[in-house]
Design a protein around this motif. Structure first.
Motif, PDB file in Angstrom:
ATOM      1  N   HIS A  75       0.838  -1.196   0.000  1.00  0.00           N
ATOM      2  CA  HIS A  75       0.000   0.000   0.000  1.00  0.00           C
ATOM      3  C   HIS A  75       0.878   1.253   0.000  1.00  0.00           C
ATOM      4  N   SER A  76       0.677   2.083  -1.002  1.00  0.00           N
ATOM      5  CA  SER A  76       1.461   3.303  -1.163  1.00  0.00           C
ATOM      6  C   SER A  76       0.529   4.446  -1.569  1.00  0.00           C
ATOM      7  N   SER A  77       0.768   5.626  -1.019  1.00  0.00           N
ATOM      8  CA  SER A  77      -0.073   6.786  -1.324  1.00  0.00           C
ATOM      9  C   SER A  77       0.769   7.912  -1.909  1.00  0.00           C
ATOM     10  N   VAL A  78       0.281   8.513  -2.980  1.00  0.00           N
ATOM     11  CA  VAL A  78       0.970   9.618  -3.636  1.00  0.00           C
ATOM     12  C   VAL A  78      -0.037  10.698  -3.996  1.00  0.00           C
ATOM     13  N   VAL A  79       0.485  11.850  -4.367  1.00  0.00           N
ATOM     14  CA  VAL A  79      -0.362  12.947  -4.818  1.00  0.00           C
ATOM     15  C   VAL A  79       0.060  13.346  -6.233  1.00  0.00           C
ATOM     16  N   ILE A  80      -0.911  13.508  -7.111  1.00  0.00           N
ATOM     17  CA  ILE A  80      -0.690  13.990  -8.473  1.00  0.00           C
ATOM     18  C   ILE A  80      -1.012  15.474  -8.486  1.00  0.00           C
ATOM     19  N   ALA A  81      -0.110  16.291  -8.997  1.00  0.00           N
ATOM     20  CA  ALA A  81      -0.314  17.737  -8.966  1.00  0.00           C
ATOM     21  C   ALA A  81      -0.255  18.348 -10.355  1.00  0.00           C
ATOM     22  N   ASN A  82      -1.181  19.259 -10.592  1.00  0.00           N
ATOM     23  CA  ASN A  82      -1.193  20.069 -11.803  1.00  0.00           C
ATOM     24  C   ASN A  82      -1.892  21.378 -11.452  1.00  0.00           C
ATOM     25  N   LYS A  83      -1.509  22.464 -12.092  1.00  0.00           N
ATOM     26  CA  LYS A  83      -2.157  23.740 -11.815  1.00  0.00           C
ATOM     27  C   LYS A  83      -3.644  23.694 -12.143  1.00  0.00           C
ATOM     28  N   ASP A  84      -4.014  22.822 -13.064  1.00  0.00           N
ATOM     29  CA  ASP A  84      -5.417  22.596 -13.413  1.00  0.00           C
ATOM     30  C   ASP A  84      -5.898  21.360 -12.651  1.00  0.00           C
ATOM     31  N   ILE A  85      -6.749  21.551 -11.659  1.00  0.00           N
ATOM     32  CA  ILE A  85      -7.175  20.445 -10.806  1.00  0.00           C
ATOM     33  C   ILE A  85      -7.875  19.347 -11.593  1.00  0.00           C
ATOM     34  N   LYS A  86      -8.522  19.685 -12.693  1.00  0.00           N
ATOM     35  CA  LYS A  86      -9.203  18.691 -13.513  1.00  0.00           C
ATOM     36  C   LYS A  86      -8.202  17.736 -14.156  1.00  0.00           C
ATOM     37  N   VAL A  87      -7.063  18.268 -14.592  1.00  0.00           N
ATOM     38  CA  VAL A  87      -6.017  17.429 -15.181  1.00  0.00           C
ATOM     39  C   VAL A  87      -5.439  16.498 -14.124  1.00  0.00           C
ATOM     40  N   ALA A  88      -5.171  17.048 -12.928  1.00  0.00           N
ATOM     41  CA  ALA A  88      -4.620  16.244 -11.838  1.00  0.00           C
ATOM     42  C   ALA A  88      -5.577  15.118 -11.461  1.00  0.00           C
ATOM     43  N   LYS A  89      -6.863  15.435 -11.398  1.00  0.00           N
ATOM     44  CA  LYS A  89      -7.860  14.422 -11.042  1.00  0.00           C
ATOM     45  C   LYS A  89      -7.940  13.330 -12.104  1.00  0.00           C
ATOM     46  N   LYS A  90      -7.888  13.713 -13.361  1.00  0.00           N
ATOM     47  CA  LYS A  90      -7.974  12.740 -14.450  1.00  0.00           C
ATOM     48  C   LYS A  90      -6.815  11.754 -14.396  1.00  0.00           C
ATOM     49  N   ILE A  91      -5.601  12.257 -14.178  1.00  0.00           N
ATOM     50  CA  ILE A  91      -4.433  11.369 -14.105  1.00  0.00           C
ATOM     51  C   ILE A  91      -4.509  10.500 -12.862  1.00  0.00           C
ATOM     52  N   SER A  92      -4.948  11.075 -11.760  1.00  0.00           N
ATOM     53  CA  SER A  92      -5.097  10.322 -10.520  1.00  0.00           C
ATOM     54  C   SER A  92      -6.045   9.142 -10.705  1.00  0.00           C
ATOM     55  N   GLU A  93      -7.176   9.387 -11.339  1.00  0.00           N
ATOM     56  CA  GLU A  93      -8.162   8.322 -11.569  1.00  0.00           C
ATOM     57  C   GLU A  93      -7.639   7.285 -12.555  1.00  0.00           C
ATOM     58  N   LEU A  94      -6.761   7.701 -13.450  1.00  0.00           N
ATOM     59  CA  LEU A  94      -6.184   6.795 -14.440  1.00  0.00           C
ATOM     60  C   LEU A  94      -5.259   5.767 -13.800  1.00  0.00           C
ATOM     61  N   LEU A  95      -4.610   6.154 -12.694  1.00  0.00           N
ATOM     62  CA  LEU A  95      -3.544   5.345 -12.106  1.00  0.00           C
ATOM     63  C   LEU A  95      -3.927   4.623 -10.820  1.00  0.00           C
ATOM     64  N   ASN A  96      -5.008   5.022 -10.194  1.00  0.00           N
ATOM     65  CA  ASN A  96      -5.378   4.489  -8.880  1.00  0.00           C
ATOM     66  C   ASN A  96      -5.680   2.988  -8.929  1.00  0.00           C
ATOM     67  N   THR A  97      -5.088   2.232  -7.988  1.00  0.00           N
ATOM     68  CA  THR A  97      -5.366   0.793  -7.878  1.00  0.00           C
ATOM     69  C   THR A  97      -5.710   0.478  -6.424  1.00  0.00           C
ATOM     70  N   ASN A  98      -5.844  -0.811  -6.121  1.00  0.00           N
ATOM     71  CA  ASN A  98      -6.153  -1.185  -4.735  1.00  0.00           C
ATOM     72  C   ASN A  98      -4.911  -1.157  -3.838  1.00  0.00           C
ATOM     73  N   TYR A  99      -3.762  -0.825  -4.393  1.00  0.00           N
ATOM     74  CA  TYR A  99      -2.545  -0.660  -3.569  1.00  0.00           C
ATOM     75  C   TYR A  99      -1.822   0.654  -3.854  1.00  0.00           C
ATOM     76  N   TYR A 100      -2.015   1.225  -5.048  1.00  0.00           N
ATOM     77  CA  TYR A 100      -1.400   2.505  -5.405  1.00  0.00           C
ATOM     78  C   TYR A 100      -2.493   3.565  -5.287  1.00  0.00           C
ATOM     79  N   HIS A 101      -2.503   4.239  -4.146  1.00  0.00           N
ATOM     80  CA  HIS A 101      -3.587   5.144  -3.794  1.00  0.00           C
ATOM     81  C   HIS A 101      -3.219   6.580  -4.203  1.00  0.00           C
TER      82      HIS A 101
END
Length: 348
Positions: free
Chosen positions: A159-185
């Protein structure tokens, strides 16, 4: 399913591919021009990655640099940069060659860094953007990922947690949702500056926390220090967070980001036993930086020290030891190659 291309076949670039394929994305790792021999050896040894000490799944495509142009022209949804900070100029040139007449995909940087440009602080994401823009690429979207995530742990799916950052929160959210798994949070943030500053400067403070055993007492025996240094480590961590908040806000980041994954979270992991912490332990024992580097860590990169050589003098122009007692002490110890001397009376 999305198409993700990762540039760089090192430990983190390869580990990052694991959650990508677990989300059923078409995932390809393309090595740099310096990794051809490494990739040949990896493939000849059943995909055993020497840094990760495990076999890379066959579902992850791994290619040498000779296929760089053709792979990058295959319309990726996300282009991940897993190269060293010293390779930013190189990768900017390679991206320009491929995308000068094409639309550049969304970029995600695993690399952290902070440098000076025209005597001003410059984040690595901004440096990449500047280089690409100067080469004629105008539409650029660069995000960053940070947090307490060691490559071996990620590859082993802990289990590992990271933050995806972009000046445009919509872009950051899209990439975050693209990569999220049951262990990569994955979480997301629009504080790109704060996330990147924390990811860079935590390496300096990791050295200070790593020095806690040596710094905890001037008179205690080694045995007592080994068992009783945690009070000192806690004091150093608390002051480190204070100073990270001051510096992050100075570079237009948000104070709250320091208490999150990119700040406190990453500082904890780095202080618990990384390269920076190891260097700090030698400094805490009374060695100078040059002594420790030459005798104990000769061929090992110490990111915190490299950052000090890059921006240390400028930091001393902007702050004093009453404002940043730990940071200034680390800068003095490394730039002046003298024993570490922290002014505890200046802690806030």
């Amino acid at each position: 399913m999305s198409k993700i291309i990762i540039i760089g076949a090192g430990a983190m670039g390869t580990a990052f591919a694991f959650p990508c394929v677990d989300r059923n994305h078409d995932t390809t790792i393309i090595g740099t021009h310096l990794e051809d021999k490494f990739i040949d050896e990896l493939k000849n040894n059943n995909n055993l990655h020497p840094a990760l000490k495990m076999n890379v799944p066959k579902s992850i495509n791994i290619s040498k640099f000779e296929k760089f142009d053709s792979i990058l022209k295959s319309k990726a949804d996300l282009l991940v940069l897993a190269i060293s900070s010293k390779g930013i100029e190189w990768v900017a040139e390679q991206l320009h060659k491929v995308y000068k007449d094409l639309e550049l995909p969304s970029l995600l940087m695993l690399t952290k860094g902070l440098s000076l440009y025209e005597n001003k602080y410059e984040l690595l994401v901004d440096k990449l953007g500047r280089l690409l823009y100067s080469k004629g690429i105008k539409k650029i979207t660069v995000s960053a990922v940070a947090g307490p995530c060691l490559a071996a742990g990620l590859a082993n799916k802990v289990h590992s947690s990271v933050v995806i950052a972009n000046k445009d929160i919509k872009v950051a959210k899209k990439i975050s949702e693209l990569l999220n798994t049951n262990y990569y949070h994955t979480s997301y943030s629009d504080d790109l500056a704060g996330v990147e500053v924390c990811a860079a400067i935590k390496n300096i403070f990791s050295m200070a926390v790593g020095a806690s055993k040596g710094l905890c007492s001037n008179n205690a025996t080694k045995e007592i220090k080994e068992k009783n240094y945690l009070n000192t480590a806690s004091a150093l961590i608390k002051q480190s967070i204070n100073e990270m908040e001051i510096f992050t806000e100075y570079l237009k980041g948000k104070k709250v980001t320091v208490s999150g994954l990119a700040g406190l979270g990453d500082l904890y992991v780095s202080s618990a036993g990384g390269r920076n912490s190891k260097m700090g332990s030698y400094l805490g024992e009374g060695m100078t930086f040059s002594q420790a580097k030459n005798t104990e860590m000769k061929n090992i990169t110490v990111e915190g020290a490299d950052l000090i050589f890059e921006i240390g003098k400028r930091i001393k122009e902007d702050f004093n030891e009453k404002q940043l007692p730990i940071m200034i002490a680390m800068i003095d110890a490394i730039l002046e190659d003298k024993k570490l001397d922290i002014r505890w009376e200046n802690f806030s």
